[in-house]
Design a protein around this motif. Structure first.
Motif: not given
Length: 140
Positions: A1-29
């Motif tokens: 099993m691979t563990l990922y800690e994701v830094q979720a930072r609030k911004w105007e369009n939702g949440w920026e999600l920085r995934v250790d070792g896998a880049g970043q994505t975003w989510s509206p909530s």
């Protein structure tokens, strides 16, 4: 099993999600964030097996500190409630063994007879048998 800690930072369009070792994505909530992270990890080919995602939401330093204090206070209150229930059950068991009727036990513990019934009906966390209250004699 691979563990990922994701830094979720609030911004105007939702949440920026920085995934250790896998880049970043975003989510509206935050409700959708974990699913979005899993999809991102899979599409990036970062993990072939099972993954465990831990979200670490960040708003700002003051809000993050207040949220941490609130979580700690809730955890302490939960622990105090479990301790109170355990001590109350122990007291009920002792008073029941001494032959006190349920209404007297409730009065001594300053709880309602209904709450006393709940406490004696619920199973204890450690699985021990709950005390049985003496049965009231019916008037004839």
């Amino acid at each position: 099993m691979t563990l990922y800690e994701v830094q979720a930072r609030k911004w105007e369009n939702g949440w920026e999600l920085r995934v250790d070792g896998a880049g970043q994505t975003w989510s509206p909530s935050l409700d959708d964030a974990e699913a979005r992270v899993r999809e991102h990890i899979q599409s990036a080919g970062a993990s072939k097996g099972a993954v465990h995602v831990t979200l670490v939401p960040r708003v700002d330093d003051d809000t993050d500190r207040l949220a941490l204090e609130a979580r700690r206070a809730v955890a302490a209150a939960d622990e105090a409630t479990r301790d109170a229930v355990s001590k109350t059950r122990d007291a009920v068991q002792g008073m029941s063994a001494a032959g006190l009727p349920p209404n007297d036990i409730a009065r001594i513990l300053e709880i309602s007879p209904g709450r006393l019934a709940e406490l004696t009906a619920e199973s204890a966390p450690d699985g021990r048998d709950e005390p049985r209250l003496p049965q009231r004699r019916r008037r004839q």
